[in-house]
Structure formats: C-alpha cells, structure tokens
Design a protein around this motif. Sequence first.
Motif, PDB file in Angstrom:
ATOM      1  N   LEU A  23       0.272   3.618   2.954  1.00  0.00           N
ATOM      2  CA  LEU A  23       1.177   2.480   3.138  1.00  0.00           C
ATOM      3  C   LEU A  23       1.138   1.559   1.920  1.00  0.00           C
ATOM      4  CD1 LEU A  23       3.123   0.883   4.896  1.00  0.00           C
ATOM      5  CD2 LEU A  23       1.136  -0.202   5.992  1.00  0.00           C
ATOM      6  N   MET A  24      -0.071   1.328   1.384  1.00  0.00           N
ATOM      7  CA  MET A  24      -0.188   0.518   0.170  1.00  0.00           C
ATOM      8  C   MET A  24       0.576   1.165  -0.976  1.00  0.00           C
ATOM      9  SD  MET A  24      -1.918  -2.210  -1.235  1.00  0.00           S
ATOM     10  CE  MET A  24      -0.230  -2.606  -1.659  1.00  0.00           C
ATOM     11  N   LEU A  25       0.432   2.477  -1.100  1.00  0.00           N
ATOM     12  CA  LEU A  25       1.144   3.209  -2.153  1.00  0.00           C
ATOM     13  C   LEU A  25       2.652   3.112  -1.966  1.00  0.00           C
ATOM     14  CD1 LEU A  25       0.823   5.146  -4.606  1.00  0.00           C
ATOM     15  CD2 LEU A  25       0.906   7.032  -2.962  1.00  0.00           C
ATOM     16  N   ALA A  26       3.105   3.218  -0.717  1.00  0.00           N
ATOM     17  CA  ALA A  26       4.542   3.149  -0.433  1.00  0.00           C
ATOM     18  C   ALA A  26       5.097   1.762  -0.735  1.00  0.00           C
ATOM     19  CB  ALA A  26       4.809   3.521   1.022  1.00  0.00           C
ATOM     20  N   LEU A  27       4.379   0.725  -0.349  1.00  0.00           N
ATOM     21  CA  LEU A  27       4.840  -0.643  -0.606  1.00  0.00           C
ATOM     22  C   LEU A  27       4.873  -0.941  -2.101  1.00  0.00           C
ATOM     23  CD1 LEU A  27       2.976  -2.572   2.230  1.00  0.00           C
ATOM     24  CD2 LEU A  27       5.443  -2.241   2.030  1.00  0.00           C
ATOM     25  N   SER A  28       3.843  -0.510  -2.801  1.00  0.00           N
ATOM     26  CA  SER A  28       3.816  -0.715  -4.250  1.00  0.00           C
ATOM     27  C   SER A  28       4.961   0.034  -4.920  1.00  0.00           C
ATOM     28  CB  SER A  28       2.470  -0.261  -4.811  1.00  0.00           C
ATOM     29  OG  SER A  28       2.417  -0.426  -6.211  1.00  0.00           O
ATOM     30  N   PHE A 134       4.609  -9.744  -5.870  1.00  0.00           N
ATOM     31  CA  PHE A 134       4.475 -10.174  -4.470  1.00  0.00           C
ATOM     32  C   PHE A 134       3.510  -9.252  -3.725  1.00  0.00           C
ATOM     33  CE2 PHE A 134       5.637  -9.815  -0.022  1.00  0.00           C
ATOM     34  CZ  PHE A 134       5.767 -11.143   0.381  1.00  0.00           C
ATOM     35  N   VAL A 135       3.651  -7.948  -3.906  1.00  0.00           N
ATOM     36  CA  VAL A 135       2.768  -6.992  -3.230  1.00  0.00           C
ATOM     37  C   VAL A 135       1.320  -7.214  -3.661  1.00  0.00           C
ATOM     38  CG1 VAL A 135       2.212  -4.540  -2.974  1.00  0.00           C
ATOM     39  CG2 VAL A 135       4.593  -5.295  -2.921  1.00  0.00           C
ATOM     40  N   PRO A 193       2.071   3.234  -9.061  1.00  0.00           N
ATOM     41  CA  PRO A 193       3.521   3.003  -9.178  1.00  0.00           C
ATOM     42  C   PRO A 193       3.866   2.036 -10.306  1.00  0.00           C
ATOM     43  CG  PRO A 193       2.841   2.924  -6.883  1.00  0.00           C
ATOM     44  CD  PRO A 193       1.594   2.924  -7.694  1.00  0.00           C
ATOM     45  N   PHE A 194       3.028   0.988 -10.475  1.00  0.00           N
ATOM     46  CA  PHE A 194       3.285   0.048 -11.575  1.00  0.00           C
ATOM     47  C   PHE A 194       3.195   0.755 -12.918  1.00  0.00           C
ATOM     48  CE2 PHE A 194       1.344  -2.586 -14.886  1.00  0.00           C
ATOM     49  CZ  PHE A 194       2.355  -3.523 -15.070  1.00  0.00           C
ATOM     50  N   ALA A 195       2.186   1.603 -13.090  1.00  0.00           N
ATOM     51  CA  ALA A 195       2.022   2.317 -14.365  1.00  0.00           C
ATOM     52  C   ALA A 195       3.221   3.215 -14.637  1.00  0.00           C
ATOM     53  CB  ALA A 195       0.728   3.128 -14.339  1.00  0.00           C
ATOM     54  N   ILE A 196       3.721   3.877 -13.598  1.00  0.00           N
ATOM     55  CA  ILE A 196       4.905   4.725 -13.770  1.00  0.00           C
ATOM     56  C   ILE A 196       6.113   3.880 -14.173  1.00  0.00           C
ATOM     57  CG2 ILE A 196       6.530   6.238 -12.565  1.00  0.00           C
ATOM     58  CD1 ILE A 196       4.150   7.183 -10.850  1.00  0.00           C
ATOM     59  N   GLY A 197       6.301   2.748 -13.491  1.00  0.00           N
ATOM     60  CA  GLY A 197       7.402   1.847 -13.838  1.00  0.00           C
ATOM     61  C   GLY A 197       7.268   1.306 -15.243  1.00  0.00           C
ATOM     62  N   ALA A 198       6.033   0.969 -15.645  1.00  0.00           N
ATOM     63  CA  ALA A 198       5.809   0.442 -16.990  1.00  0.00           C
ATOM     64  C   ALA A 198       6.138   1.486 -18.050  1.00  0.00           C
ATOM     65  CB  ALA A 198       4.367  -0.028 -17.131  1.00  0.00           C
TER      66      ALA A 198
END
Length: 413
Positions: A23-28, A134-135, A193-198
């Motif tokens: 769930l944490m991974l999905a929200l991120s 926010f997350v 997910p942040f690293a992928i987005g970055a």
Amino acid sequence: MSLWLHELRLFLRQRLALPLLLLMLALSGASVWAGMAEVSHQRDVIARIQPQQAADVAAIASWVSKGGDPGEAAYYTFHATWDSPSNLAFAALGQRDVAPYVLRVRALALEGQIHESENYNAELALPGRFDWAFVLTYLAPLFLIALLHDLKSGEREAGRHVLLGVMARSERRLWMRRSAIRSGLVFAALIVPFAIGAMLSGSGVVALAVAAIAAAYVLVWTLACLLVSRLRLGSVANAASLAAIWLVVTLVLPGLALLAINAAIPVRQGVELTLAQREAVHAGWDKPKEATMQAFFQYHPEWRDTAPVEGGFHYKWYYAFQHLGDLSVADQTRSYRAGLEARDAWTRRVGLSLPPVGVQVAIHRLARTDLQAQLSYQDRIRTFHDQLRRFYYPYIFNERRFVGEDFAKAPRW
C-alpha cells in the motif's frame, strides 16, 4: 547477513507486513504519477500558448497596421509570460497548485494584472495537494507507526520477549535490526517510485538531496516509535500514543503556527492592492491632463520635450496615468511582499522545530515551487513589463506609426 535475512523472513510472514508495504508503494507511486501528470499538463499549456500568442499578435498586427496607432498596438496586444516547472516539481507542486504559472500582460498598469491571483504562504504548514511530498510528510509516519508500535510489546504479549533476550547474542542489536528492517522497507517503498520519477524527469543531483531529507524524516519517526516502546506500554497504548503524537506534530501544531503567523504578520490581500491600483487608474480620467503629464515627466523626463497633449483623448496621457497608477501603489506592493516574505521566514523557523513543516519547506525549495520561486516569477514579469513600456513609449510619445514589422521588434519573454 543470515540474521538479517532471517529477521526479514519473519517480518514478511506477519499478516499486515506485506499489505502495508504494498500500500505504501502504491500510494508513493500514485503520488509520483499524479505529480508528473500535472507537470506534463503545465508544460503542455506553456507549449500551446506560444503559437496561440503568435496567432493573436498576427491578427492584431493586420488590424492595427491600417491605422498605425502605437497606442492601440500597446493596448490590444497581450504578451505571454510563463514559469516553466523544474524537473523536480512533480514531487512537490507547492505554489504552482494555487498561483498562476502563465500570465498574459499588457503595457497597461501591471500590479492589478499580477495580483488578480492571491499568494498564500505559511500554508506550507498544512496538508495540500496529493503529491509525493504529501505522502512522505503525512502518510509515511502512519505506516511506520503501524509497523513499529508493537515491535517489543507484541513479543511481550505473546510471551516471547524473555526468551528472545536470552537467545540473542545482543538484545540491543536484535531490536535495532528489527526496527531497521521495518523502517528500511517503508523507506524503500517510498523512495523507489520517487527515484523512477526523478530519473524520467531528469532531476539530477538535487533528487539525492530530497532522498536524504526523506531518509532523515523516516529516521525521526523511527526513533519516536522506539522511544515510545521504551515506556513498556501495551501495543494498543503504543499505537494510540504514537497516533496522538502524529496528530499533534503534523496537524495541530502546524495549524496553530499558521494561525499565529497570520495574526502576528497581517497581510492585506492582493485583491485589495489590485482595487487600490485600479481606483488610482480610474481617477486619472478626471484629473487635468497637464497635471498628469507633469507627474509622469518627474519619472520619465526624457519625454518632457515631446509634443504636448491637447484636445480630448490621447494615448500619451492614457499610458501616463496607467504608469502613475502602478507608482501610486508601490509602497503597498512592497509592504505586501515584505509581509509574505516575513511569513515565509517564520514558516522556515517553525520548520526547525516541527519536522513535517521543515520537510515540506525544504522539498518545495529544492523543487522551486515555494513562495520565493513565485515571487521570482513576478519579478521577471515586472522586468519584462518595463521592457514593454520602454519599447512602446518612443512610438507613443514621438507619435510614430506602428506597422506590421514593428510587432516583430517587441520584447519576447
């Protein structure tokens, strides 16, 4: 290493461990996706406005060129400005969610054009748009609480605590290992997910600074959970205590700080400044033309020797009192900005003692989506507007014809 793998297997066998991590991974991931979608939309808007701007100018040029009146060219031509999002803006949208990032301006009085939208600050202390910041700030602590609140108390309630202490080579290392696995997995679910987005957005080294801030924030909440566990309360009491701490630290105290900052530093709304500027401009219609021109020449003496304004309406007089309208609210504009900057400074001070506020402030600064970034955009608009005025004034005050090719000479954003 075998001890770490053994503890990891034991942890993942727990009923809620894997669902909470997923769930944490999905929200991120959802927050990163939403942020990147919004940034992509903003860039599309900025890209679309440029050909539309060119088409508008071409249509106005074909009409104005017939009469050649420079006053009409300056009056009817809108000039597009925009503030492109940074590569890291997807993680923390900040002011870009409430303040304009595209603004079309004319060579008329500027302050009313800028302040038609409000700029709020100190609201960094409150939850905002659903983005990665926010997350991290508000949701990640809840997952840490859920996974760490019964770290020791759960073993005591199951009757295994004493046995674990006897069997472990070092009881302290045992609990450090277990807490590190739990908090590390939460951090991994948050940061992947942040690293992928970055990487997809090309954020570069600045993304490492955000990752370091996130790691420090996860560590703070991990230590908070471990400190509460030392009180030797039951699992339910631990969870309730930590939830109360989360509520106070992330919502109650920042909300009270917001109220205190607003009360201590009252700032008139930008719409009031806009109204004051427009009243000054409208009052210019009723003032003697000679008085208006003399007041204008005090600021622009280079046009004093041009032909005088006679008869009825004249664009020289019109643009003179437009500029005087801006100058009439110059003190109010500086006061308004100083108030916003003072609130921003106090928000940063609050962030030194309240980690959620500090994290939000730091990430928005790195993403260039904070108040300072918005004020910088306004400063660039003012500089551009000044270039527009100085471009049109020689045509208007020397009464030179303004034709099609002159539109191409106008300053570009």
